[in-house]
Structures are given as structure tokens and as C-alpha cells.
Design an enzyme around this catalytic site. Sequence first.
Site, mmCIF file in Angstrom:
data_model
loop_
_atom_site.group_PDB
_atom_site.id
_atom_site.type_symbol
_atom_site.label_atom_id
_atom_site.label_comp_id
_atom_site.label_asym_id
_atom_site.label_seq_id
_atom_site.Cartn_x
_atom_site.Cartn_y
_atom_site.Cartn_z
ATOM 1 N N CYS A 8 0.883 -1.216 -0.069
ATOM 2 C CA CYS A 8 -0.096 0.145 0.019
ATOM 3 C C CYS A 8 0.910 1.281 0.235
ATOM 4 O O CYS A 8 2.062 1.250 -0.290
ATOM 5 C CB CYS A 8 -0.867 0.019 1.071
ATOM 6 S SG CYS A 8 -0.110 -0.068 2.792
ATOM 7 N N ASN A 11 2.451 1.239 4.418
ATOM 8 C CA ASN A 11 2.733 0.146 5.088
ATOM 9 C C ASN A 11 2.368 0.157 6.624
ATOM 10 O O ASN A 11 2.920 -0.489 7.137
ATOM 11 C CB ASN A 11 4.171 -0.307 4.984
ATOM 12 C CG ASN A 11 4.261 -1.777 5.209
ATOM 13 O OD1 ASN A 11 5.548 -2.159 5.743
ATOM 14 N ND2 ASN A 11 3.431 -2.840 5.033
ATOM 15 N N CYS A 13 -1.440 0.921 7.290
ATOM 16 C CA CYS A 13 -2.915 0.461 7.476
ATOM 17 C C CYS A 13 -3.310 -0.768 6.757
ATOM 18 O O CYS A 13 -3.843 -1.553 7.524
ATOM 19 C CB CYS A 13 -3.586 1.566 6.984
ATOM 20 S SG CYS A 13 -3.346 3.213 8.022
ATOM 21 N N ARG A 14 -3.172 -0.565 5.413
ATOM 22 C CA ARG A 14 -3.929 -1.829 4.676
ATOM 23 C C ARG A 14 -2.791 -2.906 4.159
ATOM 24 O O ARG A 14 -3.537 -4.046 4.669
ATOM 25 C CB ARG A 14 -4.221 -1.101 3.287
ATOM 26 C CG ARG A 14 -5.292 -0.247 3.264
ATOM 27 C CD ARG A 14 -5.524 0.525 1.934
ATOM 28 N NE ARG A 14 -4.467 1.481 1.773
ATOM 29 C CZ ARG A 14 -4.277 2.115 0.873
ATOM 30 N NH1 ARG A 14 -5.077 1.996 -0.345
ATOM 31 N NH2 ARG A 14 -3.112 3.120 0.641
ATOM 32 N N SER A 15 -1.621 -2.776 4.001
ATOM 33 C CA SER A 15 -0.913 -3.957 3.559
ATOM 34 C C SER A 15 -0.447 -4.638 4.944
ATOM 35 O O SER A 15 -0.493 -6.014 4.772
ATOM 36 C CB SER A 15 0.360 -3.425 2.907
ATOM 37 O OG SER A 15 1.183 -2.696 3.407
ATOM 38 N N ASP A 129 -7.973 3.971 0.958
ATOM 39 C CA ASP A 129 -6.973 4.390 1.501
ATOM 40 C C ASP A 129 -7.659 4.807 3.079
ATOM 41 O O ASP A 129 -8.661 5.650 3.027
ATOM 42 C CB ASP A 129 -6.306 5.597 1.386
ATOM 43 C CG ASP A 129 -5.224 6.220 2.163
ATOM 44 O OD1 ASP A 129 -4.977 5.726 3.155
ATOM 45 O OD2 ASP A 129 -4.127 6.636 1.555
HETATM 46 P P1 4NP Z 1 -1.592 2.789 4.177
HETATM 47 O O1 4NP Z 1 -2.342 4.062 4.668
HETATM 48 O O2 4NP Z 1 -1.137 3.118 2.661
HETATM 49 O O3 4NP Z 1 -2.938 1.860 3.938
HETATM 50 O O4 4NP Z 1 -0.589 2.307 4.894
HETATM 51 C C1 4NP Z 1 -1.606 5.414 4.593
HETATM 52 C C2 4NP Z 1 -0.777 5.403 5.913
HETATM 53 C C3 4NP Z 1 -0.020 6.616 5.742
HETATM 54 C C4 4NP Z 1 -0.202 7.695 5.010
HETATM 55 C C5 4NP Z 1 -1.088 7.429 3.793
HETATM 56 C C6 4NP Z 1 -1.854 6.543 3.578
HETATM 57 N N1 4NP Z 1 0.517 8.897 4.879
HETATM 58 O O5 4NP Z 1 0.292 9.823 4.037
HETATM 59 O O6 4NP Z 1 1.406 9.058 5.741
#
Ligand code: 4NP
Length: 163
Positions: A8, A11, A13-15, A129
Site C-alpha cells: 500500500c 505500510n 494501515c492496509r498492507s 486508503d
Molecule cells: P496505508 O495508509 O497506505 O494503508 O498504510 C496510509 C498511511 C499513511 C499515509 C497514507 C496512507 N501517509 O500519508 O502518511
Amino acid sequence: MVKVLFVCLGNICRSPLAEGLFRHRALEAGLDEGLSGAFLADSAGTGSWHVGNPPDIRSVAVARKYGIDISAQRGRQIEPTDFTTFDYILAMDRDNLSTLQAQCPPEHQEKVSLLLSHAPDTMLTEVPDPYFFRDDAGFERIFSVIGEGVDGLLARLKSDHFS
Ligand code: 4NP
């Protein structure tokens, strides 16, 4: 051994949820992880903001609610060797997919796909996201959607590699 990498943006939240869910469901299905096991699961982000960090507390909480502990995972960024090491590289959304396709050598492009392309009956084609979600219901929703993707992927892996 089949090596699977979930990707994602951050790294956190989702992955990490995808990695935890995949490991959990694969072990439930009788497949062992590890050096001598049937599979290896990992996750990474296309961005570098959260390298070394544990998963978002909302992801840790929703996973724990369903009996999955993802708290020991740590964020890392995708690196060039991932495209040779892993057999399946699963992007959570189209932005991640484009980033991966731009970095992936031509001979490994077929390894890269959207996670939800393996769950064609799911209404969504991308895992949204959740970073800026204001409530935990959103994390429940992505947990469930990622679960559908992981189940579809496992069904494919079982028929292609483990039957
Ligand atoms: P992820 O979510 O891609 O599912 O881990 C996010 C976590 C952090 C950020 C964006 C999306 N960020 O902009 O810091």
C-alpha cells in the site's frame, strides 16, 4: 515456496492487515509459513514515511478483534529486490499499482496485480486508503474487503500451487 508481498502507500494501515489476514487464513487452511513452509508473506509501502514504524493502532485493533496479532510488524519501503524475490505482488489501489509497475522490470510485470482483482465478486476494485478515516467503522470495512481479496488470492494459489 510461494512468496506473496502486499503493498500500500504507507505500510501501516492496509498492507499490514493483508499480510496478517493472509498468514492467518493460510495457516487455517493448513499451509505452513517459513523457510521450509508452503508460503512466505510480507508487506511494504510505496512511500517511506513510516519505515520502521508499527502498524496504525486502528489496524492493530481491528485485527486483534478478529484474533490476529499484527503488532510486531514494522513498516518498510518497496525495494528493487522485491520484484525478483516475490512471486505475487498485490497492490491495494491503482496508485500503488502504477507506482509498482513503473519500478518493476519488464520480465516481472506479470507478478504485479490489484489485490481485489482476485476477488471479482467484490463490489470494489480497490481497497480505499483509510488513513484519514474518522471512525473505526472504516477499518472494519477495509478489514472485510481485504479479507475477500485474501480469500480469492488463496483460492487461486491453492489451485495453482498446492493442489
Ligand atoms: P496505508 O495508509 O497506505 O494503508 O498504510 C496510509 C498511511 C499513511 C499515509 C497514507 C496512507 N501517509 O500519508 O502518511
